[in-house]
Design a protein around this motif. Structure first.
Motif, PDB file in Angstrom:
ATOM      1  N   VAL A  43      -8.173   3.410  -2.969  1.00 54.36           N
ATOM      2  CA  VAL A  43      -8.141   4.161  -1.708  1.00 54.36           C
ATOM      3  C   VAL A  43      -7.243   3.449  -0.698  1.00 54.36           C
ATOM      4  O   VAL A  43      -6.444   4.079   0.003  1.00 54.36           O
ATOM      5  N   LEU A  44      -7.352   2.129  -0.643  1.00 54.75           N
ATOM      6  CA  LEU A  44      -6.535   1.354   0.297  1.00 54.75           C
ATOM      7  C   LEU A  44      -5.050   1.423  -0.067  1.00 54.75           C
ATOM      8  O   LEU A  44      -4.190   1.457   0.830  1.00 54.75           O
ATOM      9  N   LEU A  89     -13.525  11.488   2.626  1.00 56.95           N
ATOM     10  CA  LEU A  89     -12.770  10.503   3.401  1.00 56.95           C
ATOM     11  C   LEU A  89     -11.832   9.690   2.507  1.00 56.95           C
ATOM     12  O   LEU A  89     -10.712   9.353   2.918  1.00 56.95           O
ATOM     13  N   ALA A  90     -12.271   9.368   1.313  1.00 52.42           N
ATOM     14  CA  ALA A  90     -11.441   8.578   0.405  1.00 52.42           C
ATOM     15  C   ALA A  90     -10.195   9.348  -0.035  1.00 52.42           C
ATOM     16  O   ALA A  90      -9.110   8.753  -0.174  1.00 52.42           O
ATOM     17  N   LEU A 138     -19.774   5.612  -7.038  1.00 53.28           N
ATOM     18  CA  LEU A 138     -20.070   6.830  -6.280  1.00 53.28           C
ATOM     19  C   LEU A 138     -18.818   7.661  -6.000  1.00 53.28           C
ATOM     20  O   LEU A 138     -18.853   8.892  -6.063  1.00 53.28           O
ATOM     21  N   VAL A 139     -17.713   6.988  -5.681  1.00 50.35           N
ATOM     22  CA  VAL A 139     -16.498   7.701  -5.300  1.00 50.35           C
ATOM     23  C   VAL A 139     -15.643   8.067  -6.511  1.00 50.35           C
ATOM     24  O   VAL A 139     -14.862   9.020  -6.474  1.00 50.35           O
ATOM     25  N   GLY A 140     -15.803   7.326  -7.594  1.00 47.87           N
ATOM     26  CA  GLY A 140     -15.014   7.604  -8.795  1.00 47.87           C
ATOM     27  C   GLY A 140     -13.736   6.801  -8.872  1.00 47.87           C
ATOM     28  O   GLY A 140     -12.919   6.996  -9.780  1.00 47.87           O
ATOM     29  N   GLU A 141     -13.533   5.890  -7.943  1.00 50.59           N
ATOM     30  CA  GLU A 141     -12.389   4.985  -7.953  1.00 50.59           C
ATOM     31  C   GLU A 141     -12.724   3.798  -7.066  1.00 50.59           C
ATOM     32  O   GLU A 141     -13.547   3.908  -6.151  1.00 50.59           O
ATOM     33  N   PRO A 142     -12.126   2.650  -7.311  1.00 48.60           N
ATOM     34  CA  PRO A 142     -12.428   1.474  -6.495  1.00 48.60           C
ATOM     35  C   PRO A 142     -11.839   1.593  -5.099  1.00 48.60           C
ATOM     36  O   PRO A 142     -10.889   2.354  -4.858  1.00 48.60           O
ATOM     37  N   LEU A 186      -5.648  10.257   7.197  1.00 47.75           N
ATOM     38  CA  LEU A 186      -5.561   8.968   6.524  1.00 47.75           C
ATOM     39  C   LEU A 186      -6.707   8.792   5.529  1.00 47.75           C
ATOM     40  O   LEU A 186      -7.866   8.993   5.884  1.00 47.75           O
ATOM     41  N   PRO A 187      -6.441   8.430   4.274  1.00 48.09           N
ATOM     42  CA  PRO A 187      -7.537   8.097   3.343  1.00 48.09           C
ATOM     43  C   PRO A 187      -8.305   6.887   3.871  1.00 48.09           C
ATOM     44  O   PRO A 187      -7.707   5.904   4.305  1.00 48.09           O
TER      45      PRO A 187
END
Length: 406
Positions: free
Chosen positions: A395-396, A327-328, A387-391, A335-336
């Motif tokens: 993503v936003l 999703l990110a 967990l995602v590897g980026e803040p 859409l991310p």
């Protein structure tokens, strides 16, 4: 793992359940919350993810994004405030209270000594603390050993008194009940137990707002359900019961196929389906999906789930993390999205099923229209980034770029 629910039937919504939760009461809850100043969006978006649908082999993937309704960042903002307001209206009938004025803090002086308490994995406690701060009453939150400090600080920011205990979520539920009995406080919990059902019912009824909005976004005048399949998070069962009961009443025997997903080590609903009654999880309960790390099924929620949830399934923590990253990342047409650990259980379950014989058992194919509920954003920002590897901010930023070119 996936199992069919042997008690599931295709029938009209029963009158005895309608007396507890109903579409009418969900509408009343929505009206009650409509004036609350903590809402940044009156209605959350329902995103279509066509590339994800294509990759998975289904006709449509629709995702209801509850991360953006308020700064609290989760669907719990629909439950605790409803329950708190209804509780105060019942407790103080002589005060002639009005919900809008109550949430605006107009009766704060009169309620200054009234205290509510709850156990939480994070999001429910934060929502209750925010509602109590708006109303002007006191709030005590019991946190167990596995709740991280980010979530503790987020709750404390709304003025709640924090009490830490050893053990897990179920231990914190018992401790909250003990403290309430000792001090004359009132428990506002999203799980039920013997002799305690009225407040959890109000919490669950608030969650039905999600289903109402999703239907309005797609088919306000359509007779049939616009979804063929709905994947719902497990936990104690409150979210699933709130949404499933709404869809069941709206469409009776023609309701969508509904699947509940929970962590392998916190499988209380899966085990309840196996035993035919509300029961405990078989594992350690501790899961990265903190909001779903619950060891005991809510008996009240089970009254609704046992008759309308078609299948129960479990997923591993690693599958949830992979779903967060999907999703990110987003894509050309998708859409991310920022979705927290507990938000992605439904997607993790769908990804696990597709391409297996079990998908055919559920009728999941190129014609399927699947609804997912993203129940939270990055409510623990450091954990999300790990967990995602980026803040979440990255993503936003990518999301904003995507929206600008559409």
């Amino acid at each position: 793992m996936l199992i069919a629910n042997p008690k599931c039937t295709r029938r009209a919504y029963p009158d005895d359940l309608r007396a507890i939760m109903s579409v009418t009461q969900a509408t009343e809850s929505r009206t009650l919350l409509s004036s609350w100043s903590r809402f940044e969006r009156a209605v959350t978006p329902l995103w279509q993810l066509p590339d994800l649908a294509r990759d998975l082999g289904v006709g449509q993937v629709l995702l209801k994004d509850e991360a953006v309704r308020s700064a609290l960042g989760s669907f719990k903002v629909l439950g605790a405030p409803v329950a708190l307001v209804r509780l105060i209206l019942r407790r103080f009938p002589d005060m002639v209270l009005e919900p809008r004025a109550l949430l605006a803090g107009n009766f704060a002086e009169s309620l200054a000594e009234f205290t509510v308490i709850s156990a939480t994995d994070g999001n429910h406690g934060r929502a209750l603390a925010a509602a109590a701060q708006s109303v002007g009453c006191r709030c005590v939150i019991v946190l167990h050993a596995h709740v991280n400090t980010e979530r503790e600080q987020a709750i404390a920011a709304y003025g709640a008194r924090i009490i830490r205990i050893d053990g897990n979520y179920d231990d914190s539920v018992h401790e909250a009940a003990r403290l309430a009995a000792t001090n004359g406080w009132t428990v506002v919990s999203d799980t039920s137990y013997e002799g305690y059902t009225e407040i959890p019912r109000d919490v669950m009824q608030g969650y039905a707002i999600i289903a109402a909005e999703a239907l309005e976004a797609l088919a306000p005048q359509q007779a049939g359900c616009p979804f063929s399949h709905v994947f719902l998070q497990g936990g104690v069962g409150g979210l699933a019961a709130g949404i499933a009961s709404y869809l069941w009443e709206r469409y009776d025997a023609a309701r969508p196929t509904m699947i509940v997903v929970e962590p392998t080590q916190a499988d209380c609903l899966y085990q309840s389906a196996l035993t035919g009654k509300a029961t405990r999880a078989s594992g350690s309960v501790d899961s990265v999906m903190a909001g779903l790390a619950c060891g005991e099924t809510s008996p009240l929620a089970w009254q609704f789930l046992e008759g309308c949830i078609d299948h129960f399934m479990t997923v591993e923590d690693a599958e949830a993390v992979a779903a967060m990253r999907v999703l990110a990342k987003g894509s050309e047409r998708d859409l991310p999205l920022v979705a927290g650990e507990s938000a992605v259980a439904g997607l993790a379950g769908l990804r696990q099923l597709m391409g297996t014989p079990q998908a055919a058992e559920l009728g999941l194919d190129r014609q399927s229209r699947v609804l997912l509920i993203s129940t939270e954003g990055a409510t623990a920002p450091a954990l999300y980034a790990e967990l995602v590897g980026e803040p979440a901010s990255a993503v936003l930023a990518r999301q904003e770029q995507w929206l600008q070119v559409q």
